[in-house]
Design a protein around this motif. Sequence first.
Motif, short mmCIF file in Angstrom:
data_model
loop_
_atom_site.label_atom_id
_atom_site.label_comp_id
_atom_site.label_asym_id
_atom_site.label_seq_id
_atom_site.Cartn_x
_atom_site.Cartn_y
_atom_site.Cartn_z
N LYS A 11 17.20 -7.47 9.07
CA LYS A 11 17.93 -7.74 8.10
C LYS A 11 19.01 -6.68 8.07
O LYS A 11 20.29 -7.07 8.02
CB LYS A 11 17.30 -7.58 6.52
N ARG A 12 18.52 -5.19 8.32
CA ARG A 12 19.47 -4.06 8.40
C ARG A 12 20.40 -4.33 9.62
O ARG A 12 21.80 -4.06 9.48
CB ARG A 12 18.59 -2.80 8.68
N TRP A 13 19.93 -4.86 10.70
CA TRP A 13 20.75 -5.09 11.76
C TRP A 13 21.68 -6.19 11.59
O TRP A 13 23.04 -6.17 11.97
CB TRP A 13 19.89 -5.55 13.16
N ASN A 14 21.36 -7.34 11.01
CA ASN A 14 22.19 -8.44 10.53
C ASN A 14 23.31 -8.01 9.78
O ASN A 14 24.41 -8.46 9.66
CB ASN A 14 21.63 -9.56 10.00
N GLU A 15 23.01 -7.36 8.90
CA GLU A 15 23.98 -6.55 7.84
C GLU A 15 25.20 -5.76 8.54
O GLU A 15 26.26 -5.91 8.18
CB GLU A 15 23.25 -5.85 6.71
N GLY A 16 24.69 -5.06 9.49
CA GLY A 16 25.63 -4.48 10.58
C GLY A 16 26.57 -3.57 9.87
O GLY A 16 26.24 -2.60 9.00
N GLY A 17 27.91 -3.36 9.98
CA GLY A 17 28.73 -2.48 9.57
C GLY A 17 28.56 -0.83 10.01
O GLY A 17 28.97 -0.04 9.43
N MET A 18 27.74 -0.78 11.02
CA MET A 18 27.24 0.64 11.71
C MET A 18 27.92 0.89 12.85
O MET A 18 28.78 0.16 13.41
CB MET A 18 25.82 0.58 12.00
N THR A 19 28.13 2.16 12.95
CA THR A 19 28.48 2.92 14.16
C THR A 19 27.29 3.67 14.89
O THR A 19 26.99 4.40 14.40
CB THR A 19 29.72 3.86 13.94
N ILE A 20 27.23 3.13 16.19
CA ILE A 20 25.82 3.67 17.07
C ILE A 20 26.30 4.55 18.17
O ILE A 20 26.84 3.78 18.90
CB ILE A 20 25.06 2.56 17.15
#
Length: 755
Positions: free
Chosen positions: A324-333
């Motif tokens: 769920k967290r991955w699909n929500e996205g919006g991250m910078t890795i």
Amino acid sequence: MATKRSGRGPTATQQAAKFLGVSVLSGVVLAGLALPGIGAFGLVAKGTVEGFDEIPANLKTPPLSQRTTILDSEGGEIAKVYSRDRTVVPLNEISPYIRKAIVAIEDSRFYEHGAVDLKGVLRAVNKNAQSGGVSEGASTLTQQYVKNVFVEEAGDDPDKVAVATQQTIGRKVKELKFAIQVEKELGKERILNNYLNITFFGQQAYGVEAASQRYFSKHAKDLTLGESALLAGIVQSPSRYNPVLAPKEATKRRNTVLARMAELKNITPAEAAAEQAKPIKLNVSRPKSGCITAVDGAGFFCDYVRETFLNDPVFGKTKEARAKRWNEGGMTIRTTLDPQTQKSVQKSITDHVYQDDKVATAISIVQPGSGKVLGMGQSRPYGFGQYQTQINLSADKAMGGSTYGFQVGSTFKPIVAAAALEEGVSPYKTYSSPFRMPYPEEVETCGKPWKNSIGETVNNENRSEVGPYGMKEAIAKSVNTYFVQMVGDIGLCPVVKMAEKMGVKPAAGGKLDQLPALTLGGSDGMSPLTMAAAYATFANRGTYCTPVLVESATGPDGKKLRVPKTKCSRAMSEQTADTVNTLLQGVVEDGTGKEAGLSGRDSAGKTGTTDERRAAWFVGYTPNLAGAVWVGGPGDKVEMEGITIGGVYHDKVYGADTPGPIWRDAMNGALDGRDAPSFDTIPIAGADKGSDKGSGNKPGNGRGQRKPGTAKPGGGKPGTNKPGNAKPGNKPADVPAPLLPNGISIPGITGASEQ
């Protein structure tokens, strides 16, 4: 389907619709009192709710899924990935034209009514009663927004999506109550902003910013009147009004929107007519997302980052929470990928192995002491076409790799040597090492001893390889029988324990098989990343560090997220590691790995070739980099004899002549312009040179000595069944060995295990 019944009054559905309209009119719905009464009309059934009051009052709005940006160690972009292509923007960054267009065509009375448009409801009730079905909806923008929230919450689960969009009174009732809450808490402008960011515009574009980029390659704030009308028209049916695939239908729909805007005095009739006369002009940008778009062949590194996120508990306690967290996205890795190393890896791959060759290659490079994965690539690109794959040939099965990995051949021998040194075996230990010999009658394991019940034998690659040999020469020439005699002495348990300490595990998961074939890398299949990290242990003077790919990460709000950290632990003494370094330097200086040697730098490594030449390896390292190269059939079914690889014909493929040069070129480029430290070696003088030099010519008892290092000069018990008297057989060294159905050699039997 309900129908009108002549002379009998309205149907139950019509009565309920009328009742709902009256309820809204009287304000009873807002008080949460009326809708349970619809049960009197038989509507509280499958797919409905038991009571309006029982519906939770708080709509939990999930974070909108957005793009995640994956960066290399220097901040350069590797790829953008997303479950849904969306960029959330505030209302002031959305063109006024699209704001007016969407209201005009979807809910023209949006600013005049509350959560429910009474006039719209009554109009729809009347039309639907006349048609006997649902011919017109009455959902407001607020209700549509709530519905989209349900869909967003469902994610990619088809069953949940079906529930979120099912045409039942129960869902409509929930939608209504939540819409009342949303109107009260958010207000019109925020509802419109949220709606424009959440709704689907087709072509994988969610939200108006992504749609604007997809169809016109511009920001939503720059949309013209005609472009805005086109996008607003798509929302009702993204497939029917898709301007890329159905331009005529899209044009008609755009013109309808323009006419409605003129009718509502959002624009003048002249403006509408002028735009209606224009043909649709698109400037389509194809989706630029996913690991398939990664630069410099880093698609599989990118995919490994995703697998890390989905599998590591640091990103969420459960698999579902992490997904769920991955699909929500919006991250910078930010990752550990080193641009220079990755470019070098990719260049070496393309120079030596072609994408459409029968075989493939995979490379992983890690940094000793930190566990950082600096490069990862393969000759079969990330994709779905011919000579492409989604299988990461560098990784274990659990992380998107091949099911069984690949047998590693003689690259396993240094692990055996390290285990023996830790057990007290002198690096000057010699064994008779005949060309061919039977396996010991019995070999100790961590449990029940392995017994040579069917008289299994082992031979060297070349008939000229006949001992006695010491450890340095045996590892340089990769003498099979030497290491089989050694494992007969020390048993398999120390070898398995050493391998585990070095992170060596089967690519398929589980434990290593405790079979003599393990000694020669002819048992379990491993992945290149596993082997690179294991050899980094030698470069790091005996301390193993787990591989890591993520340096840091931030969420959509800019806050830092926890990321996995490498775990380092001592696998062997510094002296053992230093001794192995000296042994393996000999391999690249004057042994089987000469073609992989680096000029002007300390380097060490080991070649490996498996039965029937289905896989060839070179695993090596400098004090500051460790890398593993595998070459073989992706399905482990190609026998590499009489084969052309990268335009070069090979009578027989060896670890030295194909993986070796690939490793050399990849490492040279990765290390170019960087420090060239030397190994902190200790001379091989840990024991009296005169001790433990038994020739091995005296017949052993089949089990060997449990405590190595006790044999006297001139003889000893090497743990073989009369190895000194074994007569060379008539079979050539490269005769194929029997295989099990899954391609793994029968325990203890190995053919071409080296060069």
